[in-house]
Scaffold this active site. Structure first.
Site, PDB file in Angstrom:
ATOM      1  N   ALA A  65       0.838  -1.199   0.000  1.00 36.65           N
ATOM      2  CA  ALA A  65       0.000   0.000   0.000  1.00 36.65           C
ATOM      3  C   ALA A  65       0.873   1.250   0.000  1.00 36.65           C
ATOM      4  O   ALA A  65       2.037   1.221   0.404  1.00 36.65           O
ATOM      5  CB  ALA A  65      -0.918   0.001   1.211  1.00 36.65           C
ATOM      6  N   GLY A 109       0.155  -5.317   0.499  1.00 34.28           N
ATOM      7  CA  GLY A 109      -1.023  -5.343  -0.363  1.00 34.28           C
ATOM      8  C   GLY A 109      -0.748  -5.962  -1.718  1.00 34.28           C
ATOM      9  O   GLY A 109      -1.650  -6.540  -2.333  1.00 34.28           O
ATOM     10  N   GLU A 112      -1.074  -9.571  -1.153  1.00 37.61           N
ATOM     11  CA  GLU A 112      -2.490  -9.869  -0.939  1.00 37.61           C
ATOM     12  C   GLU A 112      -3.273  -9.801  -2.252  1.00 37.61           C
ATOM     13  O   GLU A 112      -4.205 -10.587  -2.465  1.00 37.61           O
ATOM     14  CB  GLU A 112      -3.068  -8.907   0.096  1.00 37.61           C
ATOM     15  CG  GLU A 112      -2.517  -9.165   1.490  1.00 37.61           C
ATOM     16  CD  GLU A 112      -2.855  -8.065   2.478  1.00 37.61           C
ATOM     17  OE1 GLU A 112      -3.480  -8.373   3.512  1.00 37.61           O
ATOM     18  OE2 GLU A 112      -2.500  -6.893   2.213  1.00 37.61           O
ATOM     19  N   GLU A 132       3.657  -5.780   7.262  1.00 39.18           N
ATOM     20  CA  GLU A 132       2.872  -4.750   7.949  1.00 39.18           C
ATOM     21  C   GLU A 132       3.215  -4.631   9.432  1.00 39.18           C
ATOM     22  O   GLU A 132       3.093  -3.550  10.022  1.00 39.18           O
ATOM     23  CB  GLU A 132       1.370  -5.040   7.784  1.00 39.18           C
ATOM     24  CG  GLU A 132       0.812  -4.768   6.397  1.00 39.18           C
ATOM     25  CD  GLU A 132       0.943  -5.946   5.447  1.00 39.18           C
ATOM     26  OE1 GLU A 132       0.319  -5.918   4.375  1.00 39.18           O
ATOM     27  OE2 GLU A 132       1.684  -6.911   5.783  1.00 39.18           O
TER      28      GLU A 132
END
Length: 258
Positions: A65, A109, A112, A132
């Site tokens: 992200a 992300g 993911e 994270e």
């Protein structure tokens, strides 16, 4: 004029989406995820497309992200804005097969996003991690849920709690990716696979995808029942009858995707 955060093209019955923030290693922000979602839904609605490939560049599939965009948000910003749920999950609404072609970093992300796809082809340069925890955060785009289903609880705990990075060989051994190919062959291999898949009957592909996903979301008995009904439904498909007749006549089937 600002360049689009994703590039869209087609190759035969394959739709190709390239994440396009190279200076930020394809860090995922709202603009990119909105554009990615729109492209995915457009290909899903296009009867000329049978499979979709999502890819990045040599350095990164997506390096997580966009922290710069998130740093000043508070709880109500993300809660009221429906962060992640609003646009990051669009790929899960796509009924056609989606292939992630991953080179370089697939972090946070980005990892993911790859996990949300149906097949992951990794270049030998690919690196996967969920870091994270280093930011006092947690994987919030499905990482704590999809990763254990893909590689098991113990390995998922290791990755999530220690921020361990997997190279392509480890990711393949763990079952995180479908196959590993040389970096220079990634695009060709991904498009070849997508073309093979897109050449089959689209209703059958959609039924298979839905049935496999059901295995993750229901009991074995319910999943078997769902699969059986899907198989029975193939007998109402013109393509299934064409496929069986072509087999008997020793010729290549001509599917109408009906």
């Amino acid at each position: 004029m600002q360049e689009s955060p994703v590039l869209v093209e087609t190759s035969g019955r394959v739709g190709i989406i390239t994440l396009n923030r190279p200076e930020q290693l394809n860090a995922l922000n709202d603009a990119l995820m909105d554009a990615l979602g729109n492209a995915l839904l457009a290909f899903d609605a296009d009867p000329a497309i049978g499979a979709i490939v999502i890819t990045g560049n040599d350095k990164a599939f997506a390096a997580g992200a966009d922290i710069a965009a998130m740093a000043d948000w508070d709880y109500m910003d993300v809660y009221q804005g429906d962060f992640i749920t609003r646009n990051w999950e669009t790929v899960r609404r796509v009924r056609k097969p989606v292939i992630a072609a991953v080179a370089g970093f697939a972090l946070g992300g980005g990892c993911e996003l790859a996990l949300s796809c149906d097949i992951v082809i990794a270049a030998d340069s690919a690196r996967f991690a969920l870091p994270e925890v280093k930011l006092a955060m947690l994987p919030g785009a499905g990482g704590t849920q999809r990763l254990p289903r893909a590689i098991g609880k113990a390995k998922a705990m290791d990755m999530c709690l220690s921020a361990r990075t997997l190279d392509a060989t480890e990711a393949d051994r763990y079952g995180l990716v479908s196959r590993v190919v040389p970096a220079e062959a990634l695009r060709k291999e991904a498009l070849n696979l997508a073309a093979v898949i897109a050449g089959y009957s689209l209703p059958a592909l959609m039924a298979i995808k839905e049935s496999v996903n059901r295995a993750y979301e229901s009991s074995l008995a319910e999943g078997i029942g769902f699969e059986r009904r899907q198989m029975h439904a193939r007998f109402a498909s013109a393509d299934a009858h064409e496929g069986m007749q072509a087999f008997l006549e020793k010729r290549k089937p001509v599917f109408q995707h009906r």
